[in-house]
Design an enzyme around this catalytic site. Structure first.
Site, PDB file in Angstrom:
ATOM      1  N   ASN A 107       0.832  -1.191   0.000  1.00  7.19           N
ATOM      2  CA  ASN A 107       0.000   0.000   0.000  1.00  7.19           C
ATOM      3  C   ASN A 107       0.876   1.255   0.000  1.00  7.19           C
ATOM      4  O   ASN A 107       2.061   1.198   0.296  1.00  7.19           O
ATOM      5  CB  ASN A 107      -0.906  -0.029   1.240  1.00  7.19           C
ATOM      6  CG  ASN A 107      -2.258   0.589   0.966  1.00  7.19           C
ATOM      7  OD1 ASN A 107      -2.360   1.583   0.259  1.00  7.19           O
ATOM      8  ND2 ASN A 107      -3.287   0.002   1.534  1.00  7.19           N
ATOM      9  N   CYS A 108       0.243   2.366  -0.291  1.00  4.57           N
ATOM     10  CA  CYS A 108       0.904   3.671  -0.368  1.00  4.57           C
ATOM     11  C   CYS A 108       1.744   3.943   0.871  1.00  4.57           C
ATOM     12  O   CYS A 108       1.262   3.699   1.972  1.00  4.57           O
ATOM     13  CB  CYS A 108      -0.151   4.759  -0.521  1.00  4.57           C
ATOM     14  SG  CYS A 108       0.478   6.444  -0.375  1.00  4.57           S
ATOM     15  N   PRO A 109       2.963   4.433   0.786  1.00  3.44           N
ATOM     16  CA  PRO A 109       3.663   4.827  -0.433  1.00  3.44           C
ATOM     17  C   PRO A 109       4.660   3.781  -0.924  1.00  3.44           C
ATOM     18  O   PRO A 109       5.537   4.104  -1.716  1.00  3.44           O
ATOM     19  CB  PRO A 109       4.425   6.077   0.040  1.00  3.44           C
ATOM     20  CG  PRO A 109       4.843   5.734   1.438  1.00  3.44           C
ATOM     21  CD  PRO A 109       3.733   4.862   1.993  1.00  3.44           C
ATOM     22  N   LEU A 110       4.542   2.531  -0.440  1.00  2.00           N
ATOM     23  CA  LEU A 110       5.582   1.539  -0.751  1.00  2.00           C
ATOM     24  C   LEU A 110       5.806   1.279  -2.245  1.00  2.00           C
ATOM     25  O   LEU A 110       6.958   1.170  -2.675  1.00  2.00           O
ATOM     26  CB  LEU A 110       5.305   0.229  -0.011  1.00  2.00           C
ATOM     27  CG  LEU A 110       5.647   0.260   1.487  1.00  2.00           C
ATOM     28  CD1 LEU A 110       5.217  -1.034   2.159  1.00  2.00           C
ATOM     29  CD2 LEU A 110       7.140   0.484   1.705  1.00  2.00           C
TER      30      LEU A 110
END
Lengths: 76, 171
Positions: free
Chosen positions: A14-17
């Protein structure tokens, strides 16, 4: 189907990965080489585009393959 | 590298709970990934986010908009927001640890990075982490308590950078 040099699977992240991992993967490429990035995060569609606009690494192609989002990015 | 002068982002991280620890580290790591120059000034309760051994927690008490959800079971069950009265959140011993555990599990299940991971990314991407000297004195922190590479400074140190920053946020 675009040819690519490296593939990065960000499925489940999930964000920001997905963006952080994409940056790290692109850093390892030579100029002109292409990264294929796969993600399941719907937010990454806008985010990859924004990231590519800002960093000038070109988003060559993006789309959906089944339930996954696929991006082809050329290192500047 | 871009030929242009990189954009700059200056953040102040003033809160150290699990929920408030995310925004500065998410923004800083992402901005750095977008070739921006980033500095974060950690002050007051944000300062412990620089500690080697992070112990972030979240309290439902005083966070009336925080949904209390379960990270397990069928989807309809996970979507239930449990109405837990303040009497319970404030008086039941260990409730905060339970809430913190549930939130960390939910984040993990949803593929969200941990605070430690995001902080490591910031360090890897050369985000400058600045600890507030005054807060260190007040709460009794030493530079050795913090991860390597932390710089120490005061309001003027932050403002000198922030004066030329394109983005400045207080978190």
């Amino acid at each position: 189907m675009t040819d690519y040099n490296e593939e990065l699977d960000c499925s489940g992240l999930n964000c920001p990965l997905p963006i952080l991992k994409t940056k790290k993967a692109v850093d390892k490429l030579e100029s002109g080489q292409i990264l294929k990035m796969v993600s399941t995060d719907p937010g990454s569609c806008n985010d990859v585009e924004a990231w590519s606009n800002r960093t000038k690494n070109q988003l060559l192609e993006s789309g959906k393959e089944g339930d996954k989002y696929v991006f082809y990015i050329e290192k500047k | 590298m871009s030929e242009n002068v990189p954009k700059k982002m200056a953040l102040i991280a003033s809160k150290g709970t699990l929920d408030w620890a995310y925004p500065p580290f998410i923004l800083a790591s992402t901005a750095a990934a977008m070739d921006m120059e980033v500095k974060i000034f950690f002050t007051f309760f944000g300062l412990p986010l620089l500690k080697k051994n992070l112990k972030t927690a979240v309290s439902p008490l005083g966070n009336p908009a925080m949904p209390m959800k379960m990270p397990f079971g069928p989807k309809f069950f996970q979507n239930i927001s449990w109405p837990i009265p303040n009497l319970v959140t404030s008086n039941v011993p260990g409730f905060e640890s339970v809430a913190t555990g549930l939130m960390k599990q939910t984040f993990k299940k949803k593929g969200v990075a941990t605070i430690e991971e995001l902080r490591d990314m910031c360090v890897e991407f050369d985000v400058e982490l600045i600890g507030c000297q005054m807060t260190m004195d007040v709460f009794g922190f030493e530079k050795e308590d913090f991860i390597d590479g932390v710089n120490i400074g005061g309001a003027a140190t932050f403002l000198e950078f922030a004066a030329d920053a394109d983005i400045t946020l207080f978190v």
